[in-house]
Design a protein around this motif. Sequence first.
Motif, mmCIF file in Angstrom:
data_model
loop_
_atom_site.group_PDB
_atom_site.id
_atom_site.type_symbol
_atom_site.label_atom_id
_atom_site.label_comp_id
_atom_site.label_asym_id
_atom_site.label_seq_id
_atom_site.Cartn_x
_atom_site.Cartn_y
_atom_site.Cartn_z
ATOM 1 N N ALA A 167 -16.734 -5.900 10.236
ATOM 2 C CA ALA A 167 -17.843 -5.819 9.286
ATOM 3 C C ALA A 167 -17.355 -5.404 7.901
ATOM 4 C CB ALA A 167 -18.871 -4.809 9.802
ATOM 5 N N ASN A 168 -18.279 -5.455 6.961
ATOM 6 C CA ASN A 168 -18.072 -4.899 5.636
ATOM 7 C C ASN A 168 -17.528 -3.493 5.724
ATOM 8 O OD1 ASN A 168 -18.615 -5.787 3.024
ATOM 9 N ND2 ASN A 168 -20.706 -6.307 3.650
ATOM 10 N N GLY A 169 -16.467 -3.213 4.969
ATOM 11 C CA GLY A 169 -15.961 -1.851 4.958
ATOM 12 C C GLY A 169 -15.038 -1.513 6.109
ATOM 13 N N ALA A 170 -14.727 -2.492 6.946
ATOM 14 C CA ALA A 170 -13.854 -2.236 8.094
ATOM 15 C C ALA A 170 -12.413 -1.957 7.672
ATOM 16 C CB ALA A 170 -13.893 -3.427 9.055
ATOM 17 N N GLY A 171 -12.054 -2.408 6.465
ATOM 18 C CA GLY A 171 -10.702 -2.181 5.969
ATOM 19 C C GLY A 171 -9.873 -3.451 5.834
ATOM 20 N N LYS A 172 -10.507 -4.595 5.981
ATOM 21 C CA LYS A 172 -9.783 -5.867 5.978
ATOM 22 C C LYS A 172 -9.085 -6.139 4.646
ATOM 23 C CE LYS A 172 -13.498 -8.288 6.931
ATOM 24 N NZ LYS A 172 -14.485 -7.196 6.737
ATOM 25 N N THR A 173 -9.843 -5.988 3.572
ATOM 26 C CA THR A 173 -9.266 -6.233 2.247
ATOM 27 C C THR A 173 -8.152 -5.231 1.956
ATOM 28 O OG1 THR A 173 -11.264 -7.238 1.385
ATOM 29 C CG2 THR A 173 -9.794 -6.247 -0.245
ATOM 30 N N TYR A 216 -8.432 5.819 -0.263
ATOM 31 C CA TYR A 216 -8.852 5.851 -1.670
ATOM 32 C C TYR A 216 -9.404 7.249 -1.862
ATOM 33 C CZ TYR A 216 -8.816 0.742 -1.104
ATOM 34 O OH TYR A 216 -8.466 -0.559 -0.844
ATOM 35 N N GLN A 244 -15.228 -12.406 7.487
ATOM 36 C CA GLN A 244 -16.441 -11.864 8.099
ATOM 37 C C GLN A 244 -17.108 -12.943 8.943
ATOM 38 O OE1 GLN A 244 -19.282 -9.240 6.257
ATOM 39 N NE2 GLN A 244 -17.860 -8.983 4.536
ATOM 40 N N GLU A 258 -9.998 -12.455 -2.463
ATOM 41 C CA GLU A 258 -11.365 -12.951 -2.418
ATOM 42 C C GLU A 258 -11.764 -13.349 -3.842
ATOM 43 O OE1 GLU A 258 -13.819 -10.137 -0.165
ATOM 44 O OE2 GLU A 258 -15.450 -10.660 -1.529
ATOM 45 N N ALA A 269 -9.336 4.278 4.431
ATOM 46 C CA ALA A 269 -9.715 2.871 4.616
ATOM 47 C C ALA A 269 -8.971 2.241 5.786
ATOM 48 C CB ALA A 269 -9.463 2.091 3.332
ATOM 49 N N VAL A 290 -11.499 8.829 0.916
ATOM 50 C CA VAL A 290 -11.939 7.786 1.862
ATOM 51 C C VAL A 290 -10.749 7.157 2.575
ATOM 52 C CG1 VAL A 290 -13.152 5.564 2.110
ATOM 53 C CG2 VAL A 290 -13.907 7.221 0.375
ATOM 54 N N GLU A 309 -11.184 -13.762 2.968
ATOM 55 C CA GLU A 309 -12.528 -14.359 3.000
ATOM 56 C C GLU A 309 -12.629 -15.718 2.308
ATOM 57 O OE1 GLU A 309 -15.364 -12.855 4.298
ATOM 58 O OE2 GLU A 309 -14.903 -10.719 4.359
#
Length: 243
Positions: free
Chosen positions: A40-46, A16, A201, A88, A21, A19, A165
């Motif tokens: 974790a949050n921000g790991a790139g899963k989404t 992005y 998560q 999500e 991702a 950034v 999620e």
Amino acid sequence: DARTTGLEVVGLSASYGPVTALDGVDVSAEPGRITAVLGANGAGKTTLLRTISGLVRPTAGKVLLGGRDVTRAPAEMIARAGVAHVPEGRGVITELTVEENLRLGALLGSSRKRTRQQLDDIYTMFPPLAERRGRHAHTLSGGERQMLVIGRALLSGPDVLLLDEPSLGLAPRIVAQIFGLLRELVDDTAGERLSVLLVEQNARSALSIADVGVVLNLGRVVAVDSAAALAADDGLRHAYLGF
Ligand code: ATP
């Protein structure tokens, strides 16, 4: 052959603006299996799911569906090629009934008879939806809404189901129920060809029903193993899985 019927992601990168991702991610999801993507949050899963389904354009790498290269294909074409994405948030149309929401998932051009059969299959799989088929979706609990969005995705008869999620904000008992249903779906003969990529998560619950787990950290794969092996790895659990 699983390798030519499932989903294969090879060296996938996405950004992005400045950034990064995803940075060279390899993941595969095989038919009849649940592959958990953890981190974790921000790991790139989404971002991984959004890139697979054509909503984010990768900067490098490939997405193969049944061995066919669909990298950079339009999202609508990827959906038609058999990928159903449940984002999500459990978005349902609250003014429509449960059944009307489910019907929105049927592919345009699908016959009435086939859609009826698929609805009946969904009701068998998710009894609470059968009981509430004529009610407006705003009357559903969070768990029932999650069943509804999964059911809607299954109405297109996908080969690959991407779930982002599904446990978020649900009570542990409801998470166990939904994950149990997901496991049954995949083990069912009718589900034999379905590949599930489950982003979570809630690593402990996801690993309890998954076959394989992939751990992401800052856009990179840091571990891939059987779900049982990942759940038994204390160092990995403490470092990346939060349990
Ligand atoms: P979460 O559980 O919060 O969804 P995640 O593992 O799914 O986390 P992503 O949402 O894929 O992670 O985010 C990966 C990285 O990309 C993070 O650094 C995030 O801040 C960044 N990011 C995600 N979406 C955007 C966006 N629309 N614009 C800019 N940066 C973004």
